[in-house]
Design a protein around this motif. Structure first.
Motif, PDB file in Angstrom:
ATOM      1  N   GLU A  69     -57.247 -46.992   1.080  1.00 56.33           N
ATOM      2  CA  GLU A  69     -56.512 -46.591  -0.115  1.00 56.33           C
ATOM      3  C   GLU A  69     -57.195 -47.106  -1.382  1.00 56.33           C
ATOM      4  OE1 GLU A  69     -51.831 -46.534  -0.951  1.00 56.33           O
ATOM      5  OE2 GLU A  69     -52.655 -48.561  -0.792  1.00 56.33           O
ATOM      6  N   GLU A  70     -57.600 -48.362  -1.365  1.00 56.83           N
ATOM      7  CA  GLU A  70     -58.263 -48.945  -2.535  1.00 56.83           C
ATOM      8  C   GLU A  70     -59.573 -48.231  -2.850  1.00 56.83           C
ATOM      9  OE1 GLU A  70     -58.615 -53.045  -1.578  1.00 56.83           O
ATOM     10  OE2 GLU A  70     -56.441 -53.413  -1.712  1.00 56.83           O
ATOM     11  N   PHE A  73     -58.580 -45.070  -4.628  1.00 57.11           N
ATOM     12  CA  PHE A  73     -58.197 -45.380  -6.000  1.00 57.11           C
ATOM     13  C   PHE A  73     -59.448 -45.519  -6.865  1.00 57.11           C
ATOM     14  CE2 PHE A  73     -54.042 -47.830  -4.785  1.00 57.11           C
ATOM     15  CZ  PHE A  73     -53.451 -46.630  -4.426  1.00 57.11           C
ATOM     16  N   GLU A  77     -60.691 -43.124  -9.983  1.00 56.24           N
ATOM     17  CA  GLU A  77     -60.850 -43.695 -11.316  1.00 56.24           C
ATOM     18  C   GLU A  77     -62.267 -43.462 -11.836  1.00 56.24           C
ATOM     19  OE1 GLU A  77     -60.122 -45.696 -14.896  1.00 56.24           O
ATOM     20  OE2 GLU A  77     -58.826 -44.725 -13.430  1.00 56.24           O
ATOM     21  N   GLU A 132     -46.716 -44.239   0.663  1.00 60.51           N
ATOM     22  CA  GLU A 132     -47.114 -44.673  -0.680  1.00 60.51           C
ATOM     23  C   GLU A 132     -48.391 -43.975  -1.119  1.00 60.51           C
ATOM     24  OE1 GLU A 132     -47.409 -48.895  -0.547  1.00 60.51           O
ATOM     25  OE2 GLU A 132     -45.230 -49.214  -0.520  1.00 60.51           O
ATOM     26  N   HIS A 133     -49.333 -43.854  -0.189  1.00 60.28           N
ATOM     27  CA  HIS A 133     -50.593 -43.178  -0.520  1.00 60.28           C
ATOM     28  C   HIS A 133     -50.346 -41.711  -0.857  1.00 60.28           C
ATOM     29  CE1 HIS A 133     -54.205 -40.809   0.576  1.00 60.28           C
ATOM     30  NE2 HIS A 133     -54.800 -41.728  -0.149  1.00 60.28           N
ATOM     31  N   ARG A 135     -47.612 -40.340  -2.020  1.00 57.55           N
ATOM     32  CA  ARG A 135     -46.961 -40.241  -3.331  1.00 57.55           C
ATOM     33  C   ARG A 135     -47.977 -40.416  -4.453  1.00 57.55           C
ATOM     34  NH1 ARG A 135     -42.740 -43.098  -0.762  1.00 57.55           N
ATOM     35  NH2 ARG A 135     -43.469 -45.087  -1.585  1.00 57.55           N
ATOM     36  N   TRP A 136     -48.888 -41.362  -4.254  1.00 59.31           N
ATOM     37  CA  TRP A 136     -49.935 -41.576  -5.264  1.00 59.31           C
ATOM     38  C   TRP A 136     -50.791 -40.321  -5.425  1.00 59.31           C
ATOM     39  CZ3 TRP A 136     -55.245 -41.425  -4.183  1.00 59.31           C
ATOM     40  CH2 TRP A 136     -56.073 -41.706  -5.276  1.00 59.31           C
ATOM     41  N   GLY A 139     -49.051 -37.554  -7.100  1.00 60.17           N
ATOM     42  CA  GLY A 139     -48.962 -37.847  -8.521  1.00 60.17           C
ATOM     43  C   GLY A 139     -50.239 -37.502  -9.264  1.00 60.17           C
ATOM     44  N   ARG A 140     -51.382 -37.742  -8.642  1.00 60.05           N
ATOM     45  CA  ARG A 140     -52.651 -37.390  -9.286  1.00 60.05           C
ATOM     46  C   ARG A 140     -52.787 -35.869  -9.394  1.00 60.05           C
ATOM     47  NH1 ARG A 140     -51.558 -41.550  -9.145  1.00 60.05           N
ATOM     48  NH2 ARG A 140     -50.706 -40.793 -11.103  1.00 60.05           N
TER      49      ARG A 140
END
Length: 207
Positions: A69-70, A73, A77, A132-133, A135-136, A139-140
């Motif tokens: 996940e990190e 992210f 980014e 959680e992943h 949903r993230w 969201g993106r």
């Protein structure tokens, strides 16, 4: 200067060796199929050391998924910065990345979808990370849709469509005998979603 690895270089710390072993084994063989003893052997650590860092296998599974996940992210980014927040470019980059992953040797699909398939209970620690992943990521996709001018009432729909496209490509890439075809088609489909979102809401004279 020699490019050969330094035989005197210290081995990675024990915790990292355990994580490296877990990442390789969990992804290739499935989480449930891999025993703690197998990971202890792969990592070259004692049982005492293994359980000092990871008291339960679930603890290790969570750290394994959090690490992936990190990385996602950080990649998202970096793309946001590289493309100066241009939503179409970021989405194009994302689906190019998905397609490239599908063509990688040993590709077995999405680690999060694989974990969800192995753990049915929604309150399992692995499923919590998976949700959680997702949903993230949704969201993106919603942010990108909004950036493309999709009205607020339809942003959720477009985000859902993009997530379904991503999930389908991940599954097809792990099953299809011709992953290059999957890579080509998912990128074309993503472009079509972008074009449709723009054309539905383009003003007079816009394309």
């Amino acid at each position: 200067m020699s490019t050969e690895p330094d035989a005197r270089a210290p081995a990675p710390p024990a915790r990292q060796r355990i994580l490296d072993a877990a990442r390789d084994r969990f992804y290739a063989d499935g989480i449930r199929a891999v025993s703690a003893d197998r990971l202890i052997s792969d990592a070259g650590v004692s049982k005492v050391t293994f359980y000092r860092y990871f008291p339960t296998k679930d603890d290790l599974v969570v750290v394994y998924l959090r690490g992936i996940e990190e990385e996602e992210f950080a990649a998202m980014e970096a793309a946001r910065v590289e493309f100066d927040n241009d939503p179409a470019s970021i989405l194009h980059w994302y689906f190019e990345r998905v397609g490239a992953m599908a063509c990688t040797a040993g590709f077995r699909g999405c680690a999060f979808l694989n974990a969800a398939a192995e753990f049915a209970r929604m309150d399992h620690p692995a499923r919590v990370v998976v949700e959680e992943h997702r949903r993230w990521l949704r969201g993106r996709f919603a942010d990108i849709a909004a950036g493309l001018g999709v009205p607020p009432s339809e942003v959720g729909l477009v985000a859902d469509q993009l997530q379904l496209l991503r999930d389908g490509a991940m599954i097809a890439g792990s099953l299809d005998a011709n992953p290059e075809r999957v890579a080509t088609e998912v990128l074309a489909a993503a472009d079509a979603v972008i074009a449709a979102a723009r054309s539905r809401h383009a003003g007079p004279g816009e394309s």
